[in-house]
Design a protein around this motif. Structure first.
Motif, short mmCIF file in Angstrom:
data_model
loop_
_atom_site.label_atom_id
_atom_site.label_comp_id
_atom_site.label_asym_id
_atom_site.label_seq_id
_atom_site.Cartn_x
_atom_site.Cartn_y
_atom_site.Cartn_z
N HIS A 1 0.77 -1.22 0.08
CA HIS A 1 -0.11 0.08 0.02
C HIS A 1 0.92 1.39 -0.03
N GLU A 2 2.13 1.37 0.76
CA GLU A 2 2.74 2.55 0.70
C GLU A 2 3.47 2.69 -0.59
N GLU A 3 3.95 1.66 -1.17
CA GLU A 3 4.46 1.71 -2.40
C GLU A 3 3.48 2.26 -3.50
N ALA A 4 1.98 1.95 -3.31
CA ALA A 4 0.91 2.31 -4.30
C ALA A 4 0.86 3.78 -4.09
N ILE A 5 0.66 4.29 -2.88
CA ILE A 5 0.76 5.70 -2.36
C ILE A 5 1.91 6.54 -2.87
N ILE A 6 3.06 6.09 -2.94
CA ILE A 6 4.21 6.66 -3.45
C ILE A 6 4.00 6.80 -5.02
N ARG A 7 3.68 5.48 -5.78
CA ARG A 7 3.44 5.75 -7.18
C ARG A 7 2.38 6.98 -7.42
N ALA A 8 1.46 6.87 -6.71
CA ALA A 8 0.18 7.79 -7.01
C ALA A 8 0.53 9.46 -6.81
N LEU A 9 1.35 9.42 -5.80
CA LEU A 9 2.03 10.89 -5.29
C LEU A 9 2.83 11.24 -6.66
N THR A 10 3.93 10.42 -6.88
CA THR A 10 4.94 10.62 -8.10
C THR A 10 3.99 11.03 -9.54
N LEU A 11 3.22 10.40 -9.69
CA LEU A 11 2.40 10.55 -10.81
C LEU A 11 1.84 12.02 -10.96
N PHE A 12 0.96 12.07 -9.57
CA PHE A 12 0.16 13.39 -9.29
C PHE A 12 1.11 14.70 -9.27
N PHE A 13 2.13 14.65 -8.38
CA PHE A 13 3.04 15.86 -8.17
C PHE A 13 4.07 16.06 -8.93
N GLY A 14 4.89 14.79 -9.41
CA GLY A 14 6.06 14.69 -9.87
C GLY A 14 7.08 15.48 -8.94
N LYS A 15 8.01 16.23 -9.21
CA LYS A 15 9.39 16.54 -8.56
C LYS A 15 8.75 17.72 -7.48
N SER A 16 7.59 18.46 -7.91
CA SER A 16 7.17 19.29 -6.77
C SER A 16 6.52 18.77 -5.50
N VAL A 17 6.51 17.41 -5.25
CA VAL A 17 6.24 17.03 -4.15
C VAL A 17 7.19 17.48 -3.09
N ILE A 18 8.15 17.73 -3.44
CA ILE A 18 9.19 18.15 -2.46
C ILE A 18 9.04 19.56 -1.70
N ASP A 19 8.25 20.12 -2.54
CA ASP A 19 7.74 21.73 -2.08
C ASP A 19 6.85 21.79 -1.05
N TYR A 20 6.25 20.71 -0.61
CA TYR A 20 5.34 20.55 0.25
C TYR A 20 5.85 20.26 1.67
N ASN A 21 5.32 21.16 2.80
CA ASN A 21 6.01 20.86 4.04
C ASN A 21 5.37 19.40 4.43
N LEU A 22 5.96 18.71 5.59
CA LEU A 22 5.55 17.40 5.88
C LEU A 22 4.34 17.27 6.31
N GLN A 23 3.80 18.15 7.20
CA GLN A 23 2.38 18.24 7.80
C GLN A 23 1.40 18.42 6.80
N ALA A 24 1.73 19.33 5.81
CA ALA A 24 0.74 19.27 4.57
C ALA A 24 0.33 18.28 3.83
N LEU A 25 1.60 17.67 3.54
CA LEU A 25 1.52 16.46 2.76
C LEU A 25 0.83 15.25 3.58
N GLN A 26 1.18 15.20 4.82
CA GLN A 26 0.66 14.02 5.55
C GLN A 26 -0.95 14.36 5.77
N LYS A 27 -1.41 15.52 5.76
CA LYS A 27 -2.76 15.63 5.53
C LYS A 27 -3.39 15.27 4.36
N PHE A 28 -2.64 15.78 3.26
CA PHE A 28 -3.29 15.52 2.02
C PHE A 28 -3.40 13.96 1.44
N ILE A 29 -2.36 12.87 2.21
CA ILE A 29 -2.36 11.80 2.12
C ILE A 29 -3.60 11.26 2.87
#
Length: 182
Positions: free
Chosen positions: A117-145
């Motif tokens: 499941h974690e691997e599938a979530i990583i794959r989905a976030l990679t496709l959705f955000f691309g490299k901009s995923v790194i721009d999100y603070n951890l709390q915001a990304l956690q809430k998004f997940i």
């Protein structure tokens, strides 16, 4: 040559029947068979085929093999892109597969293996955000997940996976820039 004897109630019911026969012969669409049957059932299905025919051939035409193939392609496009059809497919697949991750914003279901499941979530976030995923603070990304995923798992939850947000963020970023090899 085989002869068939049957009656149809309207031209669109014949078109629906012929397109359904073509659809069922095509292995490329078999994953969508349940949705096809649900969406095109009854009079509403016939009305959709009439609509497709009128859109493709506004001046009318004699229906032959080429015309049926065009109508079927239009119907397949509808089934695979209409939001209600996508939701129906996902609902069917959620019942069919034992483990999955559903990404709500894109209405996309990722079938996964046990503990994948974690691997599938990583794959989905990679496709959705691309490299901009790194721009999100951890709390915001956690809430998004937590707010954007559903999973079927016997061992974990979206919340428990989201606790590993730093690893998830770094993995999605590295994959998006091609630095990670699966």
């Amino acid at each position: 040559m085989e002869k068939l004897h049957f009656k149809v109630s309207s031209p669109e019911s014949f078109i629906k029947l012929a397109c359904t026969m073509l659809f069922e012969k095509t292995d490329a669409h078999k994953e969508w068979g349940s949705v096809w049957n649900e969406v095109f059932a009854g009079i509403q299905g016939e009305e959709l085929f009439l609509k497709f025919t009128e859109e493709l051939f506004p001046a009318g035409c004699t229906i032959g093999e080429n015309e049926l193939n065009k109508i079927m392609a239009r119907a397949v496009n509808f089934v695979k892109n209409d939001p209600l059809c996508i939701d129906a497919k996902n609902s069917y697949d959620k019942k069919r597969f034992p483990y999955w991750v559903y990404f709500i914003p894109e209405r996309k279901l990722f079938v996964c293996e046990f503990a994948g499941h974690e691997e599938a979530i990583i794959r989905a976030l990679t496709l959705f955000f691309g490299k901009s995923v790194i721009d999100y603070n951890l709390q915001a990304l956690q809430k998004f997940i937590v707010n954007s995923f559903e999973i079927r798992s016997s061992r974990s939850s979206v919340s428990s996976i989201a606790e590993d947000v730093q690893y998830i963020q770094e993995s999605a970023f590295l994959r998006s820039i091609g630095a990670y090899k699966e």
